[in-house]
Design a protein around this motif. Structure first.
Motif, PDB file in Angstrom:
ATOM      1  N   ALA A  74       0.837  -1.186  -0.114  1.00  5.99           N
ATOM      2  CA  ALA A  74       0.170   0.060  -0.020  1.00  5.99           C
ATOM      3  C   ALA A  74       0.836   1.226  -0.102  1.00  5.99           C
ATOM      4  N   LYS A  75       2.043   1.160   0.531  1.00  7.28           N
ATOM      5  CA  LYS A  75       2.925   2.377   0.529  1.00  7.28           C
ATOM      6  C   LYS A  75       4.139   2.164  -0.385  1.00  7.28           C
ATOM      7  N   ASN A  76       4.118   1.005  -1.078  1.00  8.24           N
ATOM      8  CA  ASN A  76       5.139   0.976  -2.288  1.00  8.24           C
ATOM      9  C   ASN A  76       6.422   1.063  -1.720  1.00  8.24           C
ATOM     10  N   THR A  77       6.792   0.242  -0.673  1.00  5.88           N
ATOM     11  CA  THR A  77       7.787   0.398   0.261  1.00  5.88           C
ATOM     12  C   THR A  77       8.426  -1.000   0.782  1.00  5.88           C
ATOM     13  N   VAL A  78       9.469  -1.261   0.542  1.00  2.00           N
ATOM     14  CA  VAL A  78      10.256  -2.246   0.977  1.00  2.00           C
ATOM     15  C   VAL A  78      11.284  -1.870   2.235  1.00  2.00           C
ATOM     16  N   TYR A  79      11.148  -2.886   3.286  1.00  2.00           N
ATOM     17  CA  TYR A  79      12.010  -2.630   4.536  1.00  2.00           C
ATOM     18  C   TYR A  79      13.096  -3.736   4.675  1.00  2.00           C
ATOM     19  N   LEU A  80      14.199  -3.332   5.265  1.00  2.00           N
ATOM     20  CA  LEU A  80      15.178  -4.412   5.787  1.00  2.00           C
ATOM     21  C   LEU A  80      15.596  -3.845   7.222  1.00  2.00           C
ATOM     22  N   GLN A  81      14.898  -4.706   7.947  1.00  2.00           N
ATOM     23  CA  GLN A  81      15.172  -4.615   9.589  1.00  2.00           C
ATOM     24  C   GLN A  81      16.477  -5.285   9.918  1.00  2.00           C
ATOM     25  N   MET A  82      17.444  -4.579  10.297  1.00  2.00           N
ATOM     26  CA  MET A  82      18.950  -5.211  10.660  1.00  2.00           C
ATOM     27  C   MET A  82      19.087  -5.088  12.427  1.00  2.00           C
ATOM     28  N   ASN A  83      19.184  -6.185  12.793  1.00  2.00           N
ATOM     29  CA  ASN A  83      19.442  -6.194  14.226  1.00  2.00           C
ATOM     30  C   ASN A  83      20.719  -7.022  14.400  1.00  2.00           C
ATOM     31  N   SER A  84      21.250  -6.815  15.556  1.00  2.00           N
ATOM     32  CA  SER A  84      22.568  -7.372  16.098  1.00  2.00           C
ATOM     33  C   SER A  84      23.776  -7.278  14.902  1.00  2.00           C
ATOM     34  N   LEU A  85      23.697  -5.867  14.618  1.00  2.00           N
ATOM     35  CA  LEU A  85      24.833  -5.638  13.550  1.00  2.00           C
ATOM     36  C   LEU A  85      26.287  -5.695  13.895  1.00  2.00           C
ATOM     37  N   LYS A  86      26.828  -5.857  13.128  1.00  2.00           N
ATOM     38  CA  LYS A  86      28.336  -6.533  13.230  1.00  2.00           C
ATOM     39  C   LYS A  86      29.241  -5.599  12.062  1.00  2.00           C
ATOM     40  N   PRO A  87      30.587  -5.181  12.638  1.00  2.00           N
ATOM     41  CA  PRO A  87      31.292  -4.399  12.082  1.00  2.00           C
ATOM     42  C   PRO A  87      31.341  -4.844  10.162  1.00  2.00           C
ATOM     43  N   GLU A  88      31.292  -6.135  10.439  1.00  2.00           N
ATOM     44  CA  GLU A  88      31.335  -6.729   8.703  1.00  2.00           C
ATOM     45  C   GLU A  88      30.232  -6.235   7.907  1.00  2.00           C
ATOM     46  N   ASP A  89      28.766  -5.774   8.780  1.00  2.00           N
ATOM     47  CA  ASP A  89      27.721  -5.640   7.899  1.00  2.00           C
ATOM     48  C   ASP A  89      28.113  -4.093   7.274  1.00  2.00           C
ATOM     49  N   THR A  90      28.934  -3.450   7.708  1.00  2.00           N
ATOM     50  CA  THR A  90      29.458  -2.035   7.031  1.00  2.00           C
ATOM     51  C   THR A  90      29.458  -2.003   5.428  1.00  2.00           C
ATOM     52  N   ALA A  91      28.761  -1.217   4.815  1.00  2.00           N
ATOM     53  CA  ALA A  91      28.661  -1.293   3.439  1.00  2.00           C
ATOM     54  C   ALA A  91      27.532  -0.148   2.706  1.00  2.00           C
ATOM     55  N   VAL A  92      27.734   0.033   1.685  1.00  2.00           N
ATOM     56  CA  VAL A  92      26.535   0.789   1.014  1.00  2.00           C
ATOM     57  C   VAL A  92      25.547  -0.373   0.453  1.00  2.00           C
ATOM     58  N   TYR A  93      24.240  -0.045   1.147  1.00  2.00           N
ATOM     59  CA  TYR A  93      22.981  -1.060   0.859  1.00  2.00           C
ATOM     60  C   TYR A  93      22.076  -0.496  -0.224  1.00  2.00           C
ATOM     61  N   TYR A  94      21.989  -1.442  -1.200  1.00  2.00           N
ATOM     62  CA  TYR A  94      21.186  -1.051  -2.374  1.00  2.00           C
ATOM     63  C   TYR A  94      19.792  -1.782  -2.062  1.00  2.00           C
ATOM     64  N   CYS A  95      18.548  -0.939  -2.477  1.00  2.00           N
ATOM     65  CA  CYS A  95      17.458  -1.712  -2.869  1.00  2.00           C
ATOM     66  C   CYS A  95      17.285  -2.107  -4.519  1.00  2.00           C
ATOM     67  N   ALA A  96      16.629  -3.023  -4.927  1.00  2.00           N
ATOM     68  CA  ALA A  96      16.772  -3.454  -6.326  1.00  2.00           C
ATOM     69  C   ALA A  96      15.295  -4.115  -6.481  1.00  2.00           C
ATOM     70  N   ALA A  97      14.795  -3.940  -7.932  1.00  2.00           N
ATOM     71  CA  ALA A  97      13.559  -4.720  -8.085  1.00  2.00           C
ATOM     72  C   ALA A  97      13.863  -5.590  -9.555  1.00  2.00           C
ATOM     73  N   GLY A 116      21.548   3.822  -3.137  1.00  2.00           N
ATOM     74  CA  GLY A 116      22.279   3.178  -2.134  1.00  2.00           C
ATOM     75  C   GLY A 116      22.407   4.110  -0.874  1.00  2.00           C
ATOM     76  N   THR A 117      22.495   3.494   0.364  1.00  2.00           N
ATOM     77  CA  THR A 117      22.655   4.250   1.591  1.00  2.00           C
ATOM     78  C   THR A 117      23.669   3.614   2.313  1.00  2.00           C
ATOM     79  N   GLN A 118      24.421   4.449   3.009  1.00  2.00           N
ATOM     80  CA  GLN A 118      25.624   4.057   3.726  1.00  2.00           C
ATOM     81  C   GLN A 118      25.147   3.532   5.209  1.00  2.00           C
ATOM     82  N   VAL A 119      25.533   2.289   5.547  1.00  2.00           N
ATOM     83  CA  VAL A 119      25.590   1.603   6.621  1.00  2.00           C
ATOM     84  C   VAL A 119      27.021   1.429   7.357  1.00  2.00           C
TER      85      VAL A 119
END
Length: 123
Positions: A74-97, A116-119
């Motif tokens: 309904a909102k044309n939105t996809v989410y990524l909930q990220m918990n227990s983050l680790k230093p190795e998760d550091t990256a630019v995150y991209y959404c794709a369709a 992209g969005t930096q994490v």
């Protein structure tokens, strides 16, 4: 194709959480398979998660149990909930369709990408 805009990245300490959002243009969002990928400096873009609503969700082994992909058509939105983050998760995150293809984990099969969005996860 759709246009995608990500948000929600930032700096967080190890063990913390972030939620990324990706808003898509267009009126046929529910017909797309949606994916999240990430790319660290000097690394190839790698698969993180995919949503094939209304069917299934898929995750990379490295994030399984910590990350959750979800969507609100309904909102044309996809989410990524990220918990227990680790230093190795550091990256630019991209959404794709994408609509068609055989391998959800292959970035070459996706038609549209966000900017992209930096994490960054500090230790």
């Amino acid at each position: 194709q759709v246009q995608l805009v990500e948000s929600g990245g930032g700096l967080v300490q190890a063990g913390g959480s972030l939620r990324l959002s990706c808003v898509a243009s267009g009126r046929t969002f529910s017909s797309y398979f949606m994916g999240w990928f990430r790319q660290a400096p000097g690394q190839e873009r790698e698969f993180v998660a995919a949503d094939t609503w209304p069917a299934r969700t898929f995750y990379a082994d490295s994030v399984k149990g910590r990350f959750t992909i979800s969507r609100d058509n309904a909102k044309n939105t996809v989410y990524l909930q990220m918990n227990s983050l680790k230093p190795e998760d550091t990256a630019v995150y991209y959404c794709a369709a994408r609509r068609l293809g055989t391998n959800l984990r292959d970035p070459n099969e996706y038609d549209s990408w966000g900017q992209g969005t930096q994490v960054t996860v500090s230790s």
